[in-house]
Design a protein around this motif. Structure first.
Motif, PDB file in Angstrom:
ATOM      1  N   ARG A 166       0.844  -1.192   0.000  1.00 53.22           N
ATOM      2  CA  ARG A 166       0.000   0.000   0.000  1.00 53.22           C
ATOM      3  C   ARG A 166       0.877   1.239   0.000  1.00 53.22           C
ATOM      4  NH1 ARG A 166      -4.035   0.667   4.375  1.00 53.22           N
ATOM      5  NH2 ARG A 166      -3.840   2.905   3.978  1.00 53.22           N
ATOM      6  N   PRO A 167       0.448   2.320  -0.652  1.00 48.10           N
ATOM      7  CA  PRO A 167       1.254   3.541  -0.674  1.00 48.10           C
ATOM      8  C   PRO A 167       1.475   4.106   0.722  1.00 48.10           C
ATOM      9  CG  PRO A 167      -0.426   3.612  -2.385  1.00 48.10           C
ATOM     10  CD  PRO A 167      -0.741   2.417  -1.522  1.00 48.10           C
ATOM     11  N   LEU A 168       2.587   4.786   0.872  1.00 47.26           N
ATOM     12  CA  LEU A 168       2.880   5.502   2.107  1.00 47.26           C
ATOM     13  C   LEU A 168       2.032   6.760   2.181  1.00 47.26           C
ATOM     14  CD1 LEU A 168       6.766   5.352   1.751  1.00 47.26           C
ATOM     15  CD2 LEU A 168       5.348   3.807   3.126  1.00 47.26           C
ATOM     16  N   GLY A 169       1.807   7.255   3.399  1.00 50.65           N
ATOM     17  CA  GLY A 169       1.104   8.517   3.536  1.00 50.65           C
ATOM     18  C   GLY A 169      -0.007   8.465   4.570  1.00 50.65           C
ATOM     19  N   PRO A 170      -0.461   9.640   5.031  1.00 47.30           N
ATOM     20  CA  PRO A 170      -1.427   9.713   6.128  1.00 47.30           C
ATOM     21  C   PRO A 170      -2.882   9.599   5.724  1.00 47.30           C
ATOM     22  CG  PRO A 170      -0.710  11.907   5.529  1.00 47.30           C
ATOM     23  CD  PRO A 170       0.077  10.960   4.674  1.00 47.30           C
ATOM     24  N   ALA A 171      -3.182   9.654   4.410  1.00 49.07           N
ATOM     25  CA  ALA A 171      -4.588   9.707   3.988  1.00 49.07           C
ATOM     26  C   ALA A 171      -4.876   8.711   2.873  1.00 49.07           C
ATOM     27  CB  ALA A 171      -4.949  11.127   3.536  1.00 49.07           C
ATOM     28  N   VAL A 172      -4.316   7.514   3.002  1.00 44.67           N
ATOM     29  CA  VAL A 172      -4.470   6.472   1.978  1.00 44.67           C
ATOM     30  C   VAL A 172      -5.599   5.525   2.364  1.00 44.67           C
ATOM     31  CG1 VAL A 172      -3.380   4.520   0.816  1.00 44.67           C
ATOM     32  CG2 VAL A 172      -2.055   6.599   1.286  1.00 44.67           C
ATOM     33  N   THR A 173      -6.526   5.340   1.442  1.00 47.20           N
ATOM     34  CA  THR A 173      -7.622   4.384   1.615  1.00 47.20           C
ATOM     35  C   THR A 173      -7.474   3.279   0.574  1.00 47.20           C
ATOM     36  OG1 THR A 173      -9.157   6.057   2.446  1.00 47.20           O
ATOM     37  CG2 THR A 173     -10.125   4.057   1.528  1.00 47.20           C
ATOM     38  N   VAL A 174      -7.466   2.054   1.012  1.00 42.25           N
ATOM     39  CA  VAL A 174      -7.372   0.910   0.098  1.00 42.25           C
ATOM     40  C   VAL A 174      -8.766   0.400  -0.218  1.00 42.25           C
ATOM     41  CG1 VAL A 174      -6.627  -1.492  -0.122  1.00 42.25           C
ATOM     42  CG2 VAL A 174      -5.064   0.219   0.825  1.00 42.25           C
ATOM     43  N   PHE A 175      -9.034   0.214  -1.504  1.00 42.77           N
ATOM     44  CA  PHE A 175     -10.306  -0.362  -1.941  1.00 42.77           C
ATOM     45  C   PHE A 175     -10.003  -1.588  -2.785  1.00 42.77           C
ATOM     46  CE2 PHE A 175     -13.884  -0.844  -4.874  1.00 42.77           C
ATOM     47  CZ  PHE A 175     -14.955  -0.826  -3.991  1.00 42.77           C
ATOM     48  N   GLN A 176     -10.605  -2.711  -2.425  1.00 40.71           N
ATOM     49  CA  GLN A 176     -10.382  -3.956  -3.155  1.00 40.71           C
ATOM     50  C   GLN A 176     -11.683  -4.398  -3.822  1.00 40.71           C
ATOM     51  OE1 GLN A 176      -8.286  -5.893   0.421  1.00 40.71           O
ATOM     52  NE2 GLN A 176      -7.113  -6.707  -1.316  1.00 40.71           N
ATOM     53  N   PRO A 177     -11.805  -4.176  -5.135  1.00 40.96           N
ATOM     54  CA  PRO A 177     -13.006  -4.618  -5.845  1.00 40.96           C
ATOM     55  C   PRO A 177     -13.142  -6.135  -5.814  1.00 40.96           C
ATOM     56  CG  PRO A 177     -11.696  -3.076  -7.165  1.00 40.96           C
ATOM     57  CD  PRO A 177     -10.852  -3.496  -6.017  1.00 40.96           C
ATOM     58  N   ASP A 178     -14.339  -6.579  -6.136  1.00 40.97           N
ATOM     59  CA  ASP A 178     -14.598  -8.011  -6.249  1.00 40.97           C
ATOM     60  C   ASP A 178     -13.632  -8.595  -7.279  1.00 40.97           C
ATOM     61  OD1 ASP A 178     -15.518 -10.554  -6.664  1.00 40.97           O
ATOM     62  OD2 ASP A 178     -17.588  -9.983  -7.093  1.00 40.97           O
TER      63      ASP A 178
END
Length: 334
Positions: free
Chosen positions: A299-311
């Motif tokens: 996952r990218p570095l940083g304070p405001a990263v949201t990971v979304f994993q599609p189906d």
């Protein structure tokens, strides 16, 4: 007049792409902190790391072609050095040298040690680019762990949620100009969408990004599609035209210009790509879509990263449910 002391310097060698190199920035910062270095230099591909100075903990960038590094892969029995030699001068003045090259090559490390020690004593550390398959440790933390274990140091505290890139004042100004030149008001809410990636298998189906753009526009976020060289090579003309109808298209930017444009994003959405890593490291609100790669590691570095994993079963096709779920996540952020 008392002469100024030479700065204490370290060097990182890395041949990877944009995201791979960004994930080594915590290691560079840790080298400064733990080893007392004044500067860390980076030798890599300029198209991947050339924008680091003034925006990161990297003080100076050197291109790979500035030194004949290929010679270090010569069988040790045949490896020779001249006097003077460009390889020797390449490593002069560095007290810590970390190489992501040659970790799996039987002769590289010995040749590198011989080269470095022709001019001075230095700590030379080789690190693997990829972690063991059975680990869930983030790759940036893995690099630091490997480094401190080889040097016999304690594992330091590492906050991967820090901002790892800091835009300059000029970056913000130029980014605003990019939007104005594209016919957009910099004060309007902007969603920058990067629908590509260096790896085809990492790319969510483009029709999903198109549908998302129309939904974001209705929500009040102006969609801006950021297209790189890979997208121009792969996408058919009809698809490019669809992007132009769904939002503003910006393309063929240098990485420095990408940084400048990203400063204007109220939210960024993209696949697991180098551009997504830049957005996250800039502390922008960043939503990253992960398909086959593992977000726990990459996952990218940083304070405001949201990971979304599609189906995963619908990753390569239009999926209304995933679009709706992603839109909800973005609305919650903005």
């Amino acid at each position: 007049m008392i002469p100024c002391a030479e700065p204490r310097k370290g060097l990182i060698l890395h041949s990877g792409a944009i995201g791979d190199c960004l994930l080594t920035l915590p290691l560079a910062a840790m080298m400064k902190q733990v080893c007392g270095l004044d500067q860390v230099h980076y030798m890599g591909r300029l198209e991947a790391v050339g924008f680091y100075p003034r925006r990161s903990c990297i003080d100076y960038v050197r291109p790979f072609d500035s030194a004949p590094l290929y010679r270090l892969f010569t069988p040790t029995s045949q490896f020779t050095l001249d006097d003077p030699d460009r390889l020797i001068t390449t490593f002069q003045g560095y007290e810590q040298i970390v190489s992501f090259l040659g970790a799996d090559h039987p002769d590289f490390e010995q040749n590198l040690l011989l080269t470095v020690h022709c001019s001075h004593s230095a700590e030379v550390t080789l690190l693997p680019m990829t972690p063991p398959q059975d680990t869930d440790e983030h790759i940036s933390r893995f690099y630091i762990r490997c480094y401190v274990e080889q040097l016999g140091l304690d594992m330091p505290e590492v906050n991967l949620s820090d901002p790892w890139l800091t835009p300059t004042a000029e970056d913000y100004t130029v980014g605003e100009d990019w939007l104005r030149n594209a016919g957009l008001d910099p004060d309007s809410p902007i969603a920058i969408i990067h629908p590509g990636s260096g790896g085809r298998d990492k790319c969510w189906h483009p029709e999903n990004f198109l549908a998302l753009a129309y939904a974001l526009d209705e929500f009040g976020l102006k969609p801006v599609f950021l297209l790189g060289p890979a997208e121009w090579e792969r996408m058919e003309y009809d698809l490019l035209e669809k992007f132009r109808h769904a939002g503003t298209v910006v393309s063929k930017l240098t990485l420095t210009q990408v940084v400048q444009l990203l400063t204007q994003a109220d939210v960024y959405i993209g696949n697991d790509s180098g551009v997504s890593h830049i957005a996250g490291a800039l502390a922008q609100k960043t939503v990253v879509l992960f398909g086959p790669t593992r977000p726990t590691l990459y996952r990218p570095l940083g304070p405001a990263v949201t990971v979304f994993q599609p189906d995963p079963e619908n990753f390569d096709s239009l999926c209304a449910d995933d679009i709706a779920a992603l839109l909800n996540r973005i609305q919650a952020l903005t």
